[in-house]
Enzyme design. Structure first.
Site, PDB file in Angstrom:
ATOM      1  N   ASN A   3       0.830  -1.196   0.000  1.00  0.00           N
ATOM      2  CA  ASN A   3       0.000   0.000   0.000  1.00  0.00           C
ATOM      3  C   ASN A   3       0.868   1.251   0.000  1.00  0.00           C
ATOM      4  O   ASN A   3       1.962   1.272   0.555  1.00  0.00           O
ATOM      5  CB  ASN A   3      -1.000   0.003   1.157  1.00  0.00           C
ATOM      6  CG  ASN A   3      -0.385  -0.113   2.534  1.00  0.00           C
ATOM      7  OD1 ASN A   3       0.521  -0.903   2.765  1.00  0.00           O
ATOM      8  ND2 ASN A   3      -0.903   0.659   3.474  1.00  0.00           N
ATOM      9  N   CYS A  12     -10.105  -4.988   0.821  1.00  0.00           N
ATOM     10  CA  CYS A  12     -11.269  -4.108   0.925  1.00  0.00           C
ATOM     11  C   CYS A  12     -12.205  -4.343  -0.263  1.00  0.00           C
ATOM     12  O   CYS A  12     -11.849  -5.016  -1.232  1.00  0.00           O
ATOM     13  CB  CYS A  12     -10.826  -2.640   0.989  1.00  0.00           C
ATOM     14  SG  CYS A  12     -10.210  -1.966  -0.572  1.00  0.00           S
ATOM     15  N   GLU A  38       0.335   5.316   0.660  1.00  0.00           N
ATOM     16  CA  GLU A  38      -0.557   6.389   1.097  1.00  0.00           C
ATOM     17  C   GLU A  38      -0.105   7.737   0.552  1.00  0.00           C
ATOM     18  O   GLU A  38       0.984   7.866   0.001  1.00  0.00           O
ATOM     19  CB  GLU A  38      -0.601   6.439   2.630  1.00  0.00           C
ATOM     20  CG  GLU A  38      -1.248   5.225   3.224  1.00  0.00           C
ATOM     21  CD  GLU A  38      -1.342   5.260   4.741  1.00  0.00           C
ATOM     22  OE1 GLU A  38      -2.019   4.385   5.288  1.00  0.00           O
ATOM     23  OE2 GLU A  38      -0.732   6.150   5.381  1.00  0.00           O
ATOM     24  N   ASN A  39      -0.971   8.720   0.749  1.00  0.00           N
ATOM     25  CA  ASN A  39      -0.715  10.069   0.272  1.00  0.00           C
ATOM     26  C   ASN A  39      -1.315  11.029   1.284  1.00  0.00           C
ATOM     27  O   ASN A  39      -2.331  10.715   1.903  1.00  0.00           O
ATOM     28  CB  ASN A  39      -1.366  10.233  -1.108  1.00  0.00           C
ATOM     29  CG  ASN A  39      -0.994  11.497  -1.794  1.00  0.00           C
ATOM     30  OD1 ASN A  39      -1.483  12.560  -1.430  1.00  0.00           O
ATOM     31  ND2 ASN A  39      -0.144  11.391  -2.799  1.00  0.00           N
ATOM     32  N   GLU A  48      -3.144  -4.505  -3.078  1.00  0.00           N
ATOM     33  CA  GLU A  48      -3.667  -5.395  -4.115  1.00  0.00           C
ATOM     34  C   GLU A  48      -3.702  -4.695  -5.470  1.00  0.00           C
ATOM     35  O   GLU A  48      -3.370  -5.287  -6.500  1.00  0.00           O
ATOM     36  CB  GLU A  48      -5.085  -5.862  -3.742  1.00  0.00           C
ATOM     37  CG  GLU A  48      -5.148  -6.673  -2.462  1.00  0.00           C
ATOM     38  CD  GLU A  48      -5.330  -5.838  -1.190  1.00  0.00           C
ATOM     39  OE1 GLU A  48      -5.798  -6.407  -0.187  1.00  0.00           O
ATOM     40  OE2 GLU A  48      -5.012  -4.625  -1.174  1.00  0.00           O
ATOM     41  N   CYS A  70     -10.799  -3.347  -3.663  1.00  0.00           N
ATOM     42  CA  CYS A  70      -9.784  -4.284  -4.161  1.00  0.00           C
ATOM     43  C   CYS A  70     -10.392  -5.611  -4.594  1.00  0.00           C
ATOM     44  O   CYS A  70      -9.933  -6.221  -5.558  1.00  0.00           O
ATOM     45  CB  CYS A  70      -8.701  -4.498  -3.108  1.00  0.00           C
ATOM     46  SG  CYS A  70      -7.613  -3.074  -2.958  1.00  0.00           S
TER      47      CYS A  70
END
Length: 177
Positions: A73, A119, A75-76, A86, A122
């Site tokens: 993963n 999730c 993030e931002n 995924e 995904c």
């Protein structure tokens, strides 16, 4: 170098009569598990601190590359712009030319003690490229796993086959770009 313990295939998991674990050899499962746990270590998650790694096992790996494609993963600071592990892994696979039918199994790993499934977004993204019977191995912090098929995680799914082919749309008079 990852400090994660090497995952082991739990003896309680069901195996096929020919010794396969949900369609994978013990070596394939061991390698897939190790790769998703390693990918978890490379996650960029300074805001949530929720590390996720993903590994995709190819049915037929190209002769010049690995049988496993990984992602983590990312993030931002603008939270909705982050990308799940995924989708990072599947995006890399698509760029390499893999499509529906290319994938034998998916593995995901988090730092949770319990098992965590992909999730909803995904699950739908995986459905675009994985068949409903594809096993999804969900690893916890210690490397143990629970497995469900994509169909179990996304029942009554909507996939590419639900859409009419372009030729049928054109025959109905739909203007195509």
């Amino acid at each position: 170098m990852s400090t994660n313990p090497a995952p082991t295939v739990p003896s309680t998991q069901s195996t096929d009569p020919d010794g396969l674990v949900h369609g994978l050899t013990v070596v394939e499962l061991q390698t897939l598990s190790e790769k998703c746990l390693e990918a978890r270590a490379s996650a960029y998650c300074p805001y949530s601190l929720f590390r996720v790694g993903c590994a995709l096992l190819l049915k037929t790996p190209p002769p010049t590359s690995s049988a496993i494609i990984t992602g983590a993963n990312v993030e931002n600071a603008s939270y909705p712009v982050g990308t799940c592990a995924e989708r990072v892994a599947m995006g890399a696979a698509v760029v390499q030319g893999h499509r529906m039918g290319s994938f034998k199994a998916v593995a995901v790993a988090t730092d949770m003690d319990d098992f965590c499934s992909p999730c909803g977004m995904c699950r739908q993204f995986l459905r675009e490229f994985c068949e409903p019977h594809t096993p999804i191995f969900m690893h916890n912090r210690s490397g143990g796993y629970e497995v469900k098929t994509l169909e179990q995680l996304l029942p009554m799914s909507f996939g590419p086959e639900a859409l009419p082919p372009r030729e049928a749309l054109q025959a109905m008079g739909v203007k195509m770009p």
